[in-house]
Design a protein around this motif. Structure first.
Motif, PDB file in Angstrom:
ATOM      1  N   LYS A  52       4.039   5.662  -5.597  1.00 22.11           N
ATOM      2  CA  LYS A  52       3.954   5.673  -7.062  1.00 22.11           C
ATOM      3  C   LYS A  52       2.928   6.705  -7.529  1.00 22.11           C
ATOM      4  O   LYS A  52       3.184   7.449  -8.488  1.00 22.11           O
ATOM      5  CB  LYS A  52       3.582   4.290  -7.574  1.00 22.11           C
ATOM      6  N   GLU A  53       1.781   6.762  -6.860  1.00 29.36           N
ATOM      7  CA  GLU A  53       0.767   7.756  -7.227  1.00 29.36           C
ATOM      8  C   GLU A  53       1.299   9.169  -7.046  1.00 29.36           C
ATOM      9  O   GLU A  53       1.070  10.039  -7.889  1.00 29.36           O
ATOM     10  CB  GLU A  53      -0.487   7.565  -6.372  1.00 29.36           C
ATOM     11  N   ALA A  54       2.009   9.411  -5.953  1.00 27.53           N
ATOM     12  CA  ALA A  54       2.567  10.742  -5.699  1.00 27.53           C
ATOM     13  C   ALA A  54       3.591  11.105  -6.768  1.00 27.53           C
ATOM     14  O   ALA A  54       3.614  12.243  -7.253  1.00 27.53           O
ATOM     15  CB  ALA A  54       3.202  10.791  -4.310  1.00 27.53           C
ATOM     16  N   ARG A  55       4.424  10.172  -7.168  1.00 33.59           N
ATOM     17  CA  ARG A  55       5.406  10.437  -8.223  1.00 33.59           C
ATOM     18  C   ARG A  55       4.717  10.741  -9.542  1.00 33.59           C
ATOM     19  O   ARG A  55       5.145  11.631 -10.281  1.00 33.59           O
ATOM     20  CB  ARG A  55       6.336   9.236  -8.392  1.00 33.59           C
ATOM     21  N   ASP A  56       3.659   9.996  -9.847  1.00 34.75           N
ATOM     22  CA  ASP A  56       2.919  10.242 -11.083  1.00 34.75           C
ATOM     23  C   ASP A  56       2.302  11.630 -11.084  1.00 34.75           C
ATOM     24  O   ASP A  56       2.298  12.324 -12.102  1.00 34.75           O
ATOM     25  CB  ASP A  56       1.836   9.176 -11.285  1.00 34.75           C
ATOM     26  N   ILE A  57       1.777  12.057  -9.934  1.00 39.01           N
ATOM     27  CA  ILE A  57       1.184  13.386  -9.828  1.00 39.01           C
ATOM     28  C   ILE A  57       2.243  14.443 -10.024  1.00 39.01           C
ATOM     29  O   ILE A  57       2.047  15.431 -10.741  1.00 39.01           O
ATOM     30  CB  ILE A  57       0.451  13.548  -8.480  1.00 39.01           C
ATOM     31  N   VAL A  58       3.402  14.261  -9.383  1.00 39.54           N
ATOM     32  CA  VAL A  58       4.493  15.241  -9.488  1.00 39.54           C
ATOM     33  C   VAL A  58       4.996  15.300 -10.929  1.00 39.54           C
ATOM     34  O   VAL A  58       5.233  16.383 -11.461  1.00 39.54           O
ATOM     35  CB  VAL A  58       5.630  14.900  -8.508  1.00 39.54           C
ATOM     36  N   LYS A  59       5.145  14.162 -11.575  1.00 42.54           N
ATOM     37  CA  LYS A  59       5.601  14.155 -12.972  1.00 42.54           C
ATOM     38  C   LYS A  59       4.581  14.832 -13.874  1.00 42.54           C
ATOM     39  O   LYS A  59       4.942  15.512 -14.817  1.00 42.54           O
ATOM     40  CB  LYS A  59       5.846  12.717 -13.438  1.00 42.54           C
ATOM     41  N   GLY A  60       3.303  14.651 -13.577  1.00 45.37           N
ATOM     42  CA  GLY A  60       2.261  15.296 -14.364  1.00 45.37           C
ATOM     43  C   GLY A  60       2.280  16.797 -14.199  1.00 45.37           C
ATOM     44  O   GLY A  60       2.045  17.549 -15.138  1.00 45.37           O
TER      45      GLY A  60
ATOM     46  N   ASP B  71       0.831  -1.202   0.000  1.00 51.14           N
ATOM     47  CA  ASP B  71       0.000   0.000   0.000  1.00 51.14           C
ATOM     48  C   ASP B  71       0.867   1.254   0.000  1.00 51.14           C
ATOM     49  O   ASP B  71       0.578   2.221  -0.711  1.00 51.14           O
ATOM     50  CB  ASP B  71      -0.925   0.019   1.211  1.00 51.14           C
ATOM     51  N   ALA B  72       1.923   1.248   0.792  1.00 52.58           N
ATOM     52  CA  ALA B  72       2.816   2.407   0.850  1.00 52.58           C
ATOM     53  C   ALA B  72       3.506   2.608  -0.494  1.00 52.58           C
ATOM     54  O   ALA B  72       3.641   3.741  -0.971  1.00 52.58           O
ATOM     55  CB  ALA B  72       3.847   2.223   1.962  1.00 52.58           C
TER      56      ALA B  72
END
Length: 68
Positions: free
Chosen positions: A56-64, A50-51
């Motif tokens: 991964k979601e946070a990295r995807d948001i930052v990359k976006g 889960d962590a």
């Protein structure tokens, strides 16, 4: 901590457990301990998964956000 016990210490612990719990109860105790350890490992694996998903979601948001 357990690495310092050694083979003679392990034998002593097993003999004491045999005397205290008896030969009929030891397999039940071992089975319960194994089941508990299995559930703990499963929970820890789920928690780390889960962590990792959140990271991964946070990295995807930052990359976006960086591409804008």
């Amino acid at each position: 901590m357990l690495a310092n016990i050694g083979f003679p210490g392990l034998i002593l612990i097993l003999v004491i457990a045999l005397v205290v719990f008896g030969p009929k109860k030891l397999p039940e105790i071992g089975k319960a301990a194994g089941h508990t350890l299995k559930e703990f490992k499963k929970s820890a694996r789920d928690l780390t998964g889960d962590a990792a998903d959140e990271i991964k979601e946070a990295r995807d948001i930052v990359k976006g956000d960086e591409s804008k």
